[in-house]
Structure formats: structure tokens, C-alpha cells
Scaffold this motif. Structure first.
Motif, PDB file in Angstrom:
ATOM      1  N   SER A  30       0.808  -1.189   0.287  1.00  0.00           N
ATOM      2  CA  SER A  30      -0.182   0.037   0.058  1.00  0.00           C
ATOM      3  C   SER A  30       0.974   1.371   0.183  1.00  0.00           C
ATOM      4  O   SER A  30       1.924   1.343   0.395  1.00  0.00           O
ATOM      5  N   LYS A  31       0.292   2.251  -0.502  1.00  0.00           N
ATOM      6  CA  LYS A  31       0.950   3.731  -0.301  1.00  0.00           C
ATOM      7  C   LYS A  31       1.643   3.980   0.954  1.00  0.00           C
ATOM      8  O   LYS A  31       2.314   4.416   1.340  1.00  0.00           O
ATOM      9  N   ASN A  32       0.465   3.889   1.948  1.00  0.00           N
ATOM     10  CA  ASN A  32       0.697   4.022   3.138  1.00  0.00           C
ATOM     11  C   ASN A  32       1.936   3.126   3.784  1.00  0.00           C
ATOM     12  O   ASN A  32       2.580   3.822   4.672  1.00  0.00           O
ATOM     13  N   PHE A  33       2.010   2.067   3.323  1.00  0.00           N
ATOM     14  CA  PHE A  33       3.043   1.095   3.850  1.00  0.00           C
ATOM     15  C   PHE A  33       4.338   1.745   3.681  1.00  0.00           C
ATOM     16  O   PHE A  33       5.417   1.864   4.223  1.00  0.00           O
ATOM     17  N   VAL A  34       4.634   2.286   2.321  1.00  0.00           N
ATOM     18  CA  VAL A  34       5.884   2.997   1.831  1.00  0.00           C
ATOM     19  C   VAL A  34       6.091   4.111   2.531  1.00  0.00           C
ATOM     20  O   VAL A  34       7.168   4.462   3.160  1.00  0.00           O
ATOM     21  N   HIS A  35       5.005   4.967   2.835  1.00  0.00           N
ATOM     22  CA  HIS A  35       5.159   6.029   3.511  1.00  0.00           C
ATOM     23  C   HIS A  35       5.535   5.874   4.778  1.00  0.00           C
ATOM     24  O   HIS A  35       6.681   6.539   5.416  1.00  0.00           O
ATOM     25  N   MET A  36       5.191   5.006   5.706  1.00  0.00           N
ATOM     26  CA  MET A  36       5.629   4.537   6.997  1.00  0.00           C
ATOM     27  C   MET A  36       7.050   3.928   6.995  1.00  0.00           C
ATOM     28  O   MET A  36       7.667   4.190   7.770  1.00  0.00           O
ATOM     29  N   ILE A  37       7.661   3.274   6.126  1.00  0.00           N
ATOM     30  CA  ILE A  37       8.963   2.873   5.816  1.00  0.00           C
ATOM     31  C   ILE A  37       9.455   4.211   5.697  1.00  0.00           C
ATOM     32  O   ILE A  37      10.736   4.173   6.351  1.00  0.00           O
ATOM     33  N   GLU A  38       9.536   5.330   4.815  1.00  0.00           N
ATOM     34  CA  GLU A  38      10.243   6.037   4.735  1.00  0.00           C
ATOM     35  C   GLU A  38      10.296   7.103   5.984  1.00  0.00           C
ATOM     36  O   GLU A  38      11.197   7.779   6.052  1.00  0.00           O
ATOM     37  N   LYS A  39       9.240   7.066   6.623  1.00  0.00           N
ATOM     38  CA  LYS A  39       9.300   8.034   8.143  1.00  0.00           C
ATOM     39  C   LYS A  39       9.809   7.316   8.921  1.00  0.00           C
ATOM     40  O   LYS A  39       9.748   7.646  10.234  1.00  0.00           O
ATOM     41  N   GLU A  40      10.160   5.996   8.640  1.00  0.00           N
ATOM     42  CA  GLU A  40      10.917   4.854   9.985  1.00  0.00           C
ATOM     43  C   GLU A  40       9.926   4.535  10.898  1.00  0.00           C
ATOM     44  O   GLU A  40      10.024   4.305  11.957  1.00  0.00           O
ATOM     45  N   GLU A  41       8.609   4.571  10.473  1.00  0.00           N
ATOM     46  CA  GLU A  41       7.557   4.008  11.277  1.00  0.00           C
ATOM     47  C   GLU A  41       7.119   2.498  11.365  1.00  0.00           C
ATOM     48  O   GLU A  41       6.580   2.196  12.094  1.00  0.00           O
ATOM     49  N   ARG A  42       7.988   2.197  10.370  1.00  0.00           N
ATOM     50  CA  ARG A  42       7.999   0.537  10.232  1.00  0.00           C
ATOM     51  C   ARG A  42       9.391   0.186   9.758  1.00  0.00           C
ATOM     52  O   ARG A  42      10.066   0.855   9.011  1.00  0.00           O
ATOM     53  N   ASN A  43       9.707  -1.093  10.216  1.00  0.00           N
ATOM     54  CA  ASN A  43      11.105  -1.426   9.806  1.00  0.00           C
ATOM     55  C   ASN A  43      10.926  -2.257   8.543  1.00  0.00           C
ATOM     56  O   ASN A  43       9.973  -2.857   8.286  1.00  0.00           O
ATOM     57  N   VAL A  44      11.922  -2.123   7.881  1.00  0.00           N
ATOM     58  CA  VAL A  44      12.323  -3.079   6.701  1.00  0.00           C
ATOM     59  C   VAL A  44      12.473  -4.431   6.958  1.00  0.00           C
ATOM     60  O   VAL A  44      13.499  -4.633   7.643  1.00  0.00           O
ATOM     61  N   THR A  45      11.853  -5.291   6.671  1.00  0.00           N
ATOM     62  CA  THR A  45      11.724  -6.667   6.711  1.00  0.00           C
ATOM     63  C   THR A  45      12.595  -7.505   5.582  1.00  0.00           C
ATOM     64  O   THR A  45      12.687  -6.857   4.756  1.00  0.00           O
ATOM     65  N   GLU A  46      13.049  -8.710   5.966  1.00  0.00           N
ATOM     66  CA  GLU A  46      13.546  -9.527   4.934  1.00  0.00           C
ATOM     67  C   GLU A  46      12.453  -9.587   3.611  1.00  0.00           C
ATOM     68  O   GLU A  46      12.928  -9.739   2.334  1.00  0.00           O
ATOM     69  N   LYS A  47      11.246  -9.837   4.234  1.00  0.00           N
ATOM     70  CA  LYS A  47      10.207 -10.006   3.206  1.00  0.00           C
ATOM     71  C   LYS A  47      10.328  -8.828   2.052  1.00  0.00           C
ATOM     72  O   LYS A  47      10.288  -8.882   0.831  1.00  0.00           O
TER      73      LYS A  47
END
Length: 217
Positions: A30-47
Motif C-alpha cells: 500500500s501507499k501508506n506502507f511505503v510512507h511509513m517505511i520512509e518515515k521510519e514508522e515501520r522496519n524493513v523486513t527481509e520479506k
């Protein structure tokens, strides 16, 4: 740390001229997923890393380097710590034990381990080996000189038969050694004495698990 993985995802998107939605579409998130990755609100997993590498192959090298370096404290990186690229082969436990030599993938592994030359790296799939192994487990078979089958009773061994690598349990039945598939309801046992077999090694360890040498089945 400079160029952390989350920051690098945004840098890639900007360099490629993608909107958040366009990158999300390429990665099937989702667009929100990418946004949260860029804002460091989600970690980048191996998947997610795999999605990035597959969708943006020209950034593969740096993505892998940053991801695995970020996962380890800076003071951990000494002279003995290495990032190794291991050629890993598929092993479907629901089949007859043959390793698919034409279907391999490269796995980056960070460790101070020194693997012997000609070690065999195996990715487990299927459910037939549970609870010993689970899909996604990485197994290592160290090459070793053959001594006798008796010492390998109830071990998982790698052998070469008819030009193919086969991984099966070595089990004695009435004093006769057999190679037994995990899915032995479908695939019959192989009588070692009736086949021309080259012993390659036994299961030595799991990557990211404890030593597996001597594990009995």
C-alpha cells in the motif's frame, strides 16, 4: 548511521521519480506502507527487502549491504566478521529427496563462520520434515570423508546418485542401511547396497540455529 535502509528507500524513490503510489504498486504494497517505511514508522523486513531487490535490481548491491550492516551494531564489525554470499539450493521435503541443482538462490549471510570448501547449503520447503525442520530453514552439510554407514545411522546425509545430490535419512533396518525420504509414504526406501552412491556429508548445522551435527531421526 549514514544511508540507513529506510532513508535509502526514499532516496531510490526520488532518484527514480516515483510517487509513493507508483513505488507501492511496483512492490505490491500500500501507499501508506511505503510512507511509513520512509518515515521510519515501520522496519524493513527481509520479506520487504526481497520485494525491493526484485523490483529494483540495479540497487540490489547497496540495498543488501545497508540492510545487513544496519542489523548489526557498529562495534560488532571486526576483522573476522564477513558478509558471505551463499549459493542455496531448494530441498522440498514432500518429494523424493533430490536437490534441485538448477533452482538456486543467492543468500547474504553475516557471520564470523568459516564454511569448509564444497559445503552444501540447502533451503527447506514443504512440511514433511516438521518438527525437525520448517519451511525456510537453511541447512548446511559439511563435506567429509566417508568412514562407515553405521556411524551415520539415523542422521540426515547428502549423497550423490546418478549425478544428482540426494538428501535423505540414513536408517538401518535389520542391519541393512537404507536412505529414507521424509515423504516415505510415497517414495520407497533406497537400499544403499544396491546403488552406486558417493557420500558427501551429513547435516552439520542450521544457519541461525544451534549446531545440528549428530541430530538423530
Amino acid at each position: 548511521m549514514e544511508n540507513k535502509i529506510n532513508e535509502y528507500v526514499k532516496e531510490i524513490r526520488v532518484n527514480e521519480g516515483y510517487t509513493l503510489q507508483e513505488l507501492a504498486d511496483k512492490l505490491d504494497v500500500s501507499k501508506n506502507f511505503v510512507h511509513m517505511i520512509e518515515k521510519e514508522e515501520r522496519n524493513v523486513t527481509e520479506k520487504f527487502l526481497k520485494k525491493l531487490v526484485n523490483a529494483l535490481p540495479k540497487y540490489r548491491e547497496k540495498l543488501l549491504n545497508i540492510y545487513y550492516k544496519d542489523k548489526i551494531p557498529s562495534d560488532f564489525w571486526g576483522n573476522n566478521i564477513k558478509r558471505m554470499r551463499l549459493q542455496v539450493y531448494d530441498y522440498d521435503t514432500s518429494l523424493d529427496g533430490r536437490v534441485c541443482l538448477t533452482n538456486s538462490k543467492e543468500v547474504v549471510f553475516v557471520s564470523d563462520k568459516q564454511f569448509p570448501e564444497k559445503s552444501i547449503f540447502i533451503n527447506v520447503s514443504g512440511e514433511k520434515a516438521e518438527p525437525f525442520f520448517y519451511s525456510g530453514d537453511l541447512l548446511v552439510f559439511y563435506p567429509e570423508k566417508f568412514q562407515n554407514w553405521e556411524s551415520l545411522n539415523r542422521c540426515l546425509v547428502a549423497v550423490k546418485m546418478k549425478g544428482e545430490i540426494v538428501i535423505r535419512k540414513l536408517i538401518f533396518k535389520e542391519a541393512v542401511p537404507f536412505l529414507v525420504a521424509f515423504n516415505n509414504e510415497v517414495y520407497p526406501d533406497i537400499d544403499i547396497k544396491n546403488e552406486k552412491i558417493e557420500y558427501l556429508g551429513q547435516l552439520s548445522e542450521f544457519l541461525e540455529r544451534s549446531n545440528a551435527r549428530g541430530m538423530k531421526f
